[in-house]
Design an enzyme around this catalytic site. Sequence first.
Site, PDB file in Angstrom:
ATOM      1  N   LYS A   1      19.128  35.220  50.035  1.00  0.00           N
ATOM      2  CA  LYS A   1      18.514  34.899  51.329  1.00  0.00           C
ATOM      3  C   LYS A   1      17.834  36.111  51.946  1.00  0.00           C
ATOM      4  O   LYS A   1      17.029  35.969  52.841  1.00  0.00           O
ATOM      5  CB  LYS A   1      19.538  34.292  52.287  1.00  0.00           C
ATOM      6  CG  LYS A   1      20.904  34.882  52.213  1.00  0.00           C
ATOM      7  CD  LYS A   1      21.997  33.871  52.619  1.00  0.00           C
ATOM      8  CE  LYS A   1      23.364  34.409  52.211  1.00  0.00           C
ATOM      9  NZ  LYS A   1      24.376  33.414  52.038  1.00  0.00           N
TER      10      LYS A   1
ATOM     11  N   LYS B   1      17.762  38.772  41.814  1.00  0.00           N
ATOM     12  CA  LYS B   1      18.571  37.567  42.014  1.00  0.00           C
ATOM     13  C   LYS B   1      18.043  36.774  43.212  1.00  0.00           C
ATOM     14  O   LYS B   1      17.508  37.361  44.158  1.00  0.00           O
ATOM     15  CB  LYS B   1      20.049  37.921  42.199  1.00  0.00           C
ATOM     16  CG  LYS B   1      20.393  38.457  43.558  1.00  0.00           C
ATOM     17  CD  LYS B   1      21.899  38.515  43.813  1.00  0.00           C
ATOM     18  CE  LYS B   1      22.090  39.165  45.179  1.00  0.00           C
ATOM     19  NZ  LYS B   1      23.448  39.432  45.556  1.00  0.00           N
TER      20      LYS B   1
ATOM     21  N   LYS C   1      23.222  46.464  50.949  1.00  0.00           N
ATOM     22  CA  LYS C   1      23.216  45.828  52.263  1.00  0.00           C
ATOM     23  C   LYS C   1      22.993  46.835  53.376  1.00  0.00           C
ATOM     24  O   LYS C   1      22.322  46.529  54.359  1.00  0.00           O
ATOM     25  CB  LYS C   1      24.525  45.069  52.506  1.00  0.00           C
ATOM     26  CG  LYS C   1      24.655  43.823  51.647  1.00  0.00           C
ATOM     27  CD  LYS C   1      25.780  42.940  52.127  1.00  0.00           C
ATOM     28  CE  LYS C   1      25.863  41.672  51.263  1.00  0.00           C
ATOM     29  NZ  LYS C   1      26.831  40.725  51.785  1.00  0.00           N
TER      30      LYS C   1
END
Length: 332
Positions: free
Chosen positions: A198, A195, A112
């Site tokens: 979003k 995976k 992230k």
Amino acid sequence: RPRALSGIQPTSGSFHLGNYLGAIRQYVALQETHDSFYMVVDLHAITVPQDPKDLRANTRLSVAQLLAAGLDPERCTLFVQSHVPEHAQLGWVMNCLTGFGEASRMTQFKDKSAKQGANNATVGLFTYPILQVADILLYQADSVPVGEDQRQHIELTRDLAERFNQRYGRTFTVPAPHIVKEVAKIYDLQDPTAKMSKSAATPKGLINLLDEAKVSEKKIKSAVTDTEAEIRFDPEHKPGVSNLLTIYSTLTGESIAALEQKYTGQGYGALKTDLAGVVVDFVTPFRRRTQEFLDDPETLDSILAKGAEKARAVAAETLAQAYDRLGLLPAK
Ligand code: TYM
């Protein structure tokens, strides 16, 4: 009854098929067997910049979607994380129990923060798994339904629960992850080795539950498969087709073996067309129910008020016990 707890971020408005199959379906099922607590984790969402108006709207939208998916406020405790201040309070305690190196090993932070740009990642994003630890321990949860990407955070939770218990005396239940292998990782339709997420490079591989039916249909029909023609479940060699079979099987209850049989001798086109129908049949009533909950804000608010009250009763008791064990002077 054993306790279950889970949380989901309100970040992007619509949940996607990975959230639903990997996690939300399990939340719904566990209502039958567990004393269940489910929350929309708005405090986790602010680890990356959020527009205040969007965050508020997306939090309501998330609650509406959880209700539409089958969470029943009579059978579970459904609430918003920031309505229960004990999360931030126990989060601090857990921060003080976590090694810096231990926190640095969390792979989700690495992923992230890379997406935020090297110098833009916040300390909140870094310590976010530790807030998640507090989320779970506050409710003395036995079981935490999540997808595979959360496994490491549940491991951290177990470690910190054991550490606290050992240092200060038995205080927290050590939870176990509830990860359903078949659906623990739903893959991106354009890149079936990544995976579904979003934050993927392109939205084409992402099935949002609130997309127009036509959009979902198109995305499924253009899913990446392989150059063979055989419809066979083989995640290693045929990740695209296998992912489609997983989605199909989970949404309809037909076994993978039965699906392989049914499509013997047929091409990928037939499988995709039928799966598009299956997905549309699922998302159409889901979207309608979500809208119904959104259209009735008083009911939604009262569900959340009751949920927060029930959650606080449990969370406050655990926090008080943890503070006491730590030697924090009680307020008179
Ligand atoms: P979040 O909001 O990213 O995702 C919500 C849930 O969806 C699962 N999931 C998937 N499962 C299968 N395949 C996929 N492609 C897929 N993508 C997402 C996630 O594993 C998750 O279960 N940190 C958590 C939220 C959280 C939490 C908690 C979870 C906060 N506190 C306490 C459990 C307990 C998160 O960001 O999930």
